[in-house]
Design a protein around this motif. Structure first.
Motif, PDB file in Angstrom:
ATOM      1  N   GLY A  92     -37.466 -11.717  28.598  1.00 35.86           N
ATOM      2  CA  GLY A  92     -36.993 -12.959  29.196  1.00 35.86           C
ATOM      3  C   GLY A  92     -35.819 -13.563  28.471  1.00 35.86           C
ATOM      4  O   GLY A  92     -35.503 -14.744  28.670  1.00 35.86           O
ATOM      5  N   ASN A  93     -35.148 -12.784  27.630  1.00 32.28           N
ATOM      6  CA  ASN A  93     -34.000 -13.283  26.866  1.00 32.28           C
ATOM      7  C   ASN A  93     -32.736 -13.053  27.695  1.00 32.28           C
ATOM      8  O   ASN A  93     -32.043 -12.049  27.550  1.00 32.28           O
ATOM      9  CB  ASN A  93     -33.934 -12.562  25.521  1.00 32.28           C
ATOM     10  CG  ASN A  93     -32.915 -13.184  24.588  1.00 32.28           C
ATOM     11  OD1 ASN A  93     -32.027 -13.913  25.025  1.00 32.28           O
ATOM     12  ND2 ASN A  93     -33.042 -12.885  23.293  1.00 32.28           N
ATOM     13  N   ASN A  94     -32.458 -13.971  28.615  1.00 24.52           N
ATOM     14  CA  ASN A  94     -31.336 -13.796  29.545  1.00 24.52           C
ATOM     15  C   ASN A  94     -29.990 -13.773  28.837  1.00 24.52           C
ATOM     16  O   ASN A  94     -29.078 -13.037  29.234  1.00 24.52           O
ATOM     17  CB  ASN A  94     -31.344 -14.917  30.591  1.00 24.52           C
ATOM     18  CG  ASN A  94     -32.497 -14.759  31.561  1.00 24.52           C
ATOM     19  OD1 ASN A  94     -32.967 -13.648  31.789  1.00 24.52           O
ATOM     20  ND2 ASN A  94     -32.959 -15.879  32.115  1.00 24.52           N
ATOM     21  N   GLU A  95     -29.854 -14.567  27.780  1.00 27.36           N
ATOM     22  CA  GLU A  95     -28.574 -14.597  27.055  1.00 27.36           C
ATOM     23  C   GLU A  95     -28.279 -13.234  26.427  1.00 27.36           C
ATOM     24  O   GLU A  95     -27.178 -12.704  26.535  1.00 27.36           O
ATOM     25  CB  GLU A  95     -28.621 -15.682  25.978  1.00 27.36           C
ATOM     26  CG  GLU A  95     -27.299 -15.805  25.216  1.00 27.36           C
ATOM     27  CD  GLU A  95     -27.343 -16.912  24.166  1.00 27.36           C
ATOM     28  OE1 GLU A  95     -26.464 -16.890  23.275  1.00 27.36           O
ATOM     29  OE2 GLU A  95     -28.240 -17.766  24.217  1.00 27.36           O
ATOM     30  N   GLU A  96     -29.285 -12.652  25.786  1.00 25.70           N
ATOM     31  CA  GLU A  96     -29.112 -11.332  25.174  1.00 25.70           C
ATOM     32  C   GLU A  96     -28.921 -10.257  26.248  1.00 25.70           C
ATOM     33  O   GLU A  96     -28.130  -9.332  26.088  1.00 25.70           O
ATOM     34  CB  GLU A  96     -30.329 -10.998  24.309  1.00 25.70           C
ATOM     35  CG  GLU A  96     -30.279  -9.646  23.613  1.00 25.70           C
ATOM     36  CD  GLU A  96     -29.177  -9.548  22.556  1.00 25.70           C
ATOM     37  OE1 GLU A  96     -29.018  -8.455  21.976  1.00 25.70           O
ATOM     38  OE2 GLU A  96     -28.465 -10.554  22.302  1.00 25.70           O
ATOM     39  N   PHE A  97     -29.665 -10.437  27.356  1.00 21.93           N
ATOM     40  CA  PHE A  97     -29.548  -9.502  28.476  1.00 21.93           C
ATOM     41  C   PHE A  97     -28.108  -9.458  28.998  1.00 21.93           C
ATOM     42  O   PHE A  97     -27.525  -8.379  29.208  1.00 21.93           O
ATOM     43  CB  PHE A  97     -30.515  -9.917  29.585  1.00 21.93           C
ATOM     44  CG  PHE A  97     -30.351  -9.125  30.849  1.00 21.93           C
ATOM     45  CD1 PHE A  97     -30.778  -7.792  30.942  1.00 21.93           C
ATOM     46  CD2 PHE A  97     -29.762  -9.701  31.966  1.00 21.93           C
ATOM     47  CE1 PHE A  97     -30.608  -7.074  32.115  1.00 21.93           C
ATOM     48  CE2 PHE A  97     -29.590  -8.990  33.141  1.00 21.93           C
ATOM     49  CZ  PHE A  97     -30.016  -7.676  33.224  1.00 21.93           C
ATOM     50  N   GLU A  98     -27.498 -10.630  29.196  1.00 20.58           N
ATOM     51  CA  GLU A  98     -26.130 -10.691  29.721  1.00 20.58           C
ATOM     52  C   GLU A  98     -25.126 -10.151  28.704  1.00 20.58           C
ATOM     53  O   GLU A  98     -24.156  -9.482  29.059  1.00 20.58           O
ATOM     54  CB  GLU A  98     -25.781 -12.136  30.102  1.00 20.58           C
ATOM     55  CG  GLU A  98     -26.563 -12.671  31.285  1.00 20.58           C
ATOM     56  CD  GLU A  98     -26.329 -11.870  32.556  1.00 20.58           C
ATOM     57  OE1 GLU A  98     -25.243 -11.251  32.703  1.00 20.58           O
ATOM     58  OE2 GLU A  98     -27.230 -11.837  33.396  1.00 20.58           O
ATOM     59  N   ARG A  99     -25.377 -10.451  27.414  1.00 20.37           N
ATOM     60  CA  ARG A  99     -24.473  -9.934  26.373  1.00 20.37           C
ATOM     61  C   ARG A  99     -24.484  -8.400  26.340  1.00 20.37           C
ATOM     62  O   ARG A  99     -23.428  -7.747  26.272  1.00 20.37           O
ATOM     63  CB  ARG A  99     -24.887 -10.472  25.006  1.00 20.37           C
ATOM     64  CG  ARG A  99     -23.905 -10.081  23.880  1.00 20.37           C
ATOM     65  CD  ARG A  99     -24.442 -10.482  22.527  1.00 20.37           C
ATOM     66  NE  ARG A  99     -25.533  -9.607  22.097  1.00 20.37           N
ATOM     67  CZ  ARG A  99     -25.350  -8.378  21.573  1.00 20.37           C
ATOM     68  NH1 ARG A  99     -24.127  -7.881  21.441  1.00 20.37           N
ATOM     69  NH2 ARG A  99     -26.389  -7.662  21.208  1.00 20.37           N
ATOM     70  N   LEU A 100     -25.695  -7.849  26.417  1.00 26.96           N
ATOM     71  CA  LEU A 100     -25.820  -6.398  26.373  1.00 26.96           C
ATOM     72  C   LEU A 100     -25.227  -5.749  27.630  1.00 26.96           C
ATOM     73  O   LEU A 100     -24.594  -4.688  27.560  1.00 26.96           O
ATOM     74  CB  LEU A 100     -27.288  -6.003  26.212  1.00 26.96           C
ATOM     75  CG  LEU A 100     -27.887  -6.290  24.830  1.00 26.96           C
ATOM     76  CD1 LEU A 100     -29.402  -6.114  24.855  1.00 26.96           C
ATOM     77  CD2 LEU A 100     -27.252  -5.386  23.766  1.00 26.96           C
TER      78      LEU A 100
END
Length: 430
Positions: free
Chosen positions: A65-73
């Motif tokens: 659920g880590n959307n910020e990390e998801f988008e960065r990756l």
């Protein structure tokens, strides 16, 4: 073509060998392109590893659920994908540049080739036969009275322009007999396999035997991309292109009689009279495919095959080894046979027999599997004229000429001429 690994391992030796040909050092330019290519490949591999790692982490970030990390990756994966594409394109461009550079660099001379700048430094190995003493002033082939009715340059010029000839009657019959005699001798006495090949070839065949890219202007290309062969060396040698042969298949020894076509772009003003240097001519070619260990012995054997033709015809000749500055582009070592032409009062080239090492095989990717096992190795290729039919005709006519303009023909040709032995002064076969 040259092995880039060998240049990397010993650039000084590479430059020294080119220096023997009178050429400037080239290893630094080649290695600069090679290094740029390898750097981009390494950078692309590094970016690929980063993309793979990020791709694995994308799913974990989403599951957590880590959307910020998801988008960065996700952005990193896209960035690396674009970077890989750009680096791969750059590496491909450097690879094309490197290949073109390697294709334009001539073969390295064999260590036992004599040093020299030009034909004046070639070394005579031996002579055979004694030029006939004539009690009249010998003429060139096209001036001999009995030859003139059968050698028509005016009509050829009307049909095709300069450096063509129309042959008729007794002269063309002797020309045809010579080609048949050469083929029969190579097949029955020298163990060559007669081969018939096209005279129109694909571009890759011309690259395979080093006519392209450097010598494009010396050959003719059709409007649909085919090339007319300058010699059947092109077709005979390329019969093994892309193959992995078994060692017990070697040597492969072939001969072919074909039409040959050359623009003679680099010979402006040379041999413009007569039929010594033509745009279209016939040649009986010899090609051998061998292992590296047997190539030099095969070179000597092929030279003897060509010499034997001249000896059977009773034509005086000399054999020379070309110096480093006079060798052809693809040769490691070359023997030239020069036949005596009384009309010119000199010896002129009638055959060139060359060993090319793996220079052509690398271009063609032609290899063999060693009998004792191990990785496939590149074959070695050899080629030689056995002989140039038109030049041999010239030699036969000039050496056999008589004071009255008739021509006595070699005994070896009599069976091919229905028992006829001479061309009369009025051009008839007798």
């Amino acid at each position: 073509m040259h092995d880039i690994r060998a240049i990397r391992e010993n650039p000084a030796a590479f430059d020294a060998a080119l220096g023997r040909r009178g050429l400037s050092p080239m290893s630094s330019d080649v290695l600069a392109v090679d290094e740029a290519r390898r750097a981009r490949i390494l950078a692309a591999e590094t970016a690929q590893a980063a993309q793979n790692a990020a791709s694995k982490q994308v799913g974990a970030a989403k599951a957590a659920g880590n959307n910020e990390e998801f988008e960065r990756l996700r952005a990193l994966v896209a960035e690396k994908k674009a970077e890989i594409a750009a680096l791969t394109a750059e590496a491909d461009a450097e690879d094309v540049k490197l290949r073109d550079m390697l294709l334009r660099i001539p073969n390295l001379p064999h260590p036992d080739v004599p040093e020299g700048r030009d034909e004046a430094d070639n070394v005579e190995l031996r002579r055979w036969g004694t030029p006939r003493v004539m009690d009249f002033s010998p003429k060139e082939h096209f001036e001999i009275k009995g030859v003139q009715p059968g050698m028509d340059f005016a009509t050829a010029a009307k049909l095709s322009g300069s450096r063509f000839v129309v042959l008729r009657g007794a002269v063309i019959r002797v020309h045809r007999a010579l080609a048949q005699f050469m083929l029969d001798t190579h097949i029955t006495e020298h163990g060559l396999t007669e081969t018939w090949t096209p005279v129109l070839v694909k571009e890759e065949a011309m690259y395979g035997t080093n006519q392209l890219p450097k010598f494009a202007e010396d050959s003719y290309q059709t409007t649909n991309g085919w090339w007319l062969v300058p010699t059947s060396e092109v077709t005979l040698t390329n019969t093994v292109a892309g193959d992995i042969l078994e060692e017990n298949q070697l040597p492969i020894r072939m001969t072919a009689h074909t039409q040959c076509f050359r623009s003679e772009a680099g010979s402006a003003g040379k041999d413009t009279t007569g039929m010594l240097r033509q745009h279209q001519f016939e040649k009986v070619e010899m090609v051998s495919i061998t292992t590296p260990e047997t190539a030099l012995a095969e070179h000597e054997r092929m030279t003897r095959c060509a010499e034997n033709i001249l000896e059977k015809l009773g034509l005086p000749y000399r054999t020379i080894v070309l110096c480093t500055g006079d060798m052809g582009f693809g040769a490691q070592k070359t023997h030239d046979l020069e036949v005596w032409l009384p009309g010119q009062n000199t010896y002129r080239e009638i055959s060139s027999v060359s060993v090319c090492g793996d220079f052509q095989a690398r271009r063609m990717n032609a290899r063999f599997r060693p009998a004792g096992g191990g990785k496939p190795e590149f074959v070695h290729t050899l080629n030689g004229s056995g002989l140039a039919v038109g030049r041999c005709l010239i030699a036969v006519l000039e050496n056999g000429q008589q004071a009255d303009g008739s021509v006595d023909l070699p005994a070896a040709l009599h069976p091919y001429l229905g028992g006829k032995t001479r061309i009369s002064a009025d051009g008839a076969m007798e």
